[in-house]
Design an enzyme around this catalytic site. Structure first.
Site: not given
Ligand code: SAH
Ligand code: SF4
Length: 381
Positions: A96, A109, A116, A120, A123, A345
């Site tokens: 996306e 974005c 991934c 995390c 996420c 996000c």
């Molecule tokens: N992998 C990279 C970039 C993609 S994630 C990273 O982790 O930085 C982009 C941002 O969205 C990151 O800061 C991530 O922690 C945040 N993010 C992921 N899941 C989220 C959620 N459910 N609510 C709010 N922010 C989230």
């Molecule tokens: Fe991967 Fe989501 Fe962690 Fe970013 S926040 S490194 S996209 S698992």
């Protein structure tokens, strides 16, 4: 980059690569600039539209090359002007791309991977598992598609896209070469002409690659911090066990120092109710970052089904922000955009053909929790 058709895809080639390509087919190097402008400024994918390229060369190009972006599966426009594209990449997965207009600024974005591998805990992309790295053409192709949708205005005259953030699906530093090539195209005047301060790479902390980055490019850097100490960060960002806070912050400081001018690190912090949103966390964070030139962006958690996390109350968000503000930090709270089209996000899920089997495990654990006590909780594997 040769595609399944056996032709070279010109979309993802940087200027030096494009010059090399013209060398290789026995043509003059200045053709590189001409063709790049057609591709990136005018959104052209048909060699016959390139009117300053002679017919013989156009025929030659058609035989050996193509301009192929990812396939657009859908485009949605939110009531607040946010747009979301779902695009299919060569591996068959979908990723996306989101466009967020805000006053005179338009931020795109962009995704770097289908899924991934870093998992995390909060996420939704991480919960999908990992399928593939995007090619340089698939990364820059997202900018190309978005730019075309605004009417293919030459990028240097009037731009709908003023900023690009590598904050879509995936960890950009784990797809290093392709992401760096695409970011060069974002900044190149023959590409999208966006200033280096307005192209931002966001990472969860792949330390060796942060160190490598400064040797290749000088884009802005954002660090996904999410916790002010290693114990909590280990839980939320498993990669922290490999690269803990001390080495991570040192790598970021080093990156900023190597840029050789006054630039600040963006700290992203997703606020999770009762997990990392307490006053004590804000106090610890103010201390942790006291020597880091940075601005802080708080992201209230965006829920997705079965995440097991909640968004903090507005009061808790304000308390956290106020403490950091009084400690002298520039702190903003990211407003949620495009909620009605699931474009916020952490809500980007695409359609990933998981190779890690994580999504299967996630579903299995969810099931187990649901069967066991009637409640579903976060599956942290
Ligand atoms: N992998 C990279 C970039 C993609 S994630 C990273 O982790 O930085 C982009 C941002 O969205 C990151 O800061 C991530 O922690 C945040 N993010 C992921 N899941 C989220 C959620 N459910 N609510 C709010 N922010 C989230
Ligand atoms: Fe991967 Fe989501 Fe962690 Fe970013 S926040 S490194 S996209 S698992």
């Amino acid at each position: 980059m040769t595609t399944s058709t056996g032709k070279t895809n010109l979309l993802g080639l940087t200027q030096p690569e494009m010059e090399k390509f013209f060398d290789s087919i026995g043509e003059k190097r200045f053709r590189a600039g001409q063709v790049m402008k057609w591709i990136h400024h005018f959104g052209v994918d048909d060699f016959d539209a390139m009117t300053n390229v002679g017919k013989a060369l156009r025929e030659k190009l058609k035989a050996v090359a193509e301009i192929r972006g990812p396939e657009v599966v859908s485009e949605d426009i939110s009531s607040d002007g946010t747009r979301k594209w779902v695009v299919r990449v060569a591996s068959g997965s979908c990723v996306e791309t989101v466009y967020i207009p805000q006053g005179k600024r338009g931020t795109l974005c962009v995704s770097s991977q289908a899924g991934c591998a870093l998992d995390c805990s909060f996420c939704s992309t991480g919960k999908q598992g990992f399928n593939s790295n995007l090619t340089a053409a698939e990364v820059i192709g997202q900018v190309w598609i978005a730019n075309k949708s605004f009417g293919s205005v030459p990028a240097t005259i009037d731009r709908a896209i003023t900023n690009v953030v590598m904050m879509g699906m995936g960890e950009p530093l784990l797809n290093f070469d392709n992401v760096v090539a695409a970011m060069h195209l974002m900044m190149d005047d023959l590409g999208y002409g966006i200033s280096k301060r307005r192209v931002t790479l966001s990472t969860s902390g792949v330390v060796p690659m942060i160190e490598e980055l400064a040797k290749h490019i000088d884009v802005s850097l954002a660090l996904s911090l999410h916790a002010p100490n290693d114990a909590l960060r280990n839980e939320l960002v498993p990669l922290n066990k490999k690269y803990p806070l001390k080495v991570l912050l040192a790598a970021c400081m080093n990156y900023m120092a190597q840029l050789g001018e006054k630039r600040v690190l963006t700290i992203e912090y997703t606020l999770l109710k009762d997990v990392n949103d307490k006053l004590e966390h804000a106090v610890e964070m103010a201390e942790l970052l006291k020597n880091v030139p940075c601005k802080i962006n708080l992201i209230p958690f965006n829920p997705f089904p079965h995440s097991g996390y909640e968004r903090p109350s507005n009061n808790a968000i304000r308390r956290f922000q106020d403490h950091l503000h009084h400690a002298g930090y520039n702190v903003t709270v990211r407003t949620t955009r495009g909620e009605d089209i699931d474009a916020a996000c952490g809500q980007l899920v695409g359609q990933v053909m998981d190779r890690t089997r994580r999504s299967e495990r996630y579903i299995a654990v969810r099931q187990l929790n649901a069967d066991g006590d009637g409640q579903e909780s976060a599956a942290r594997n």
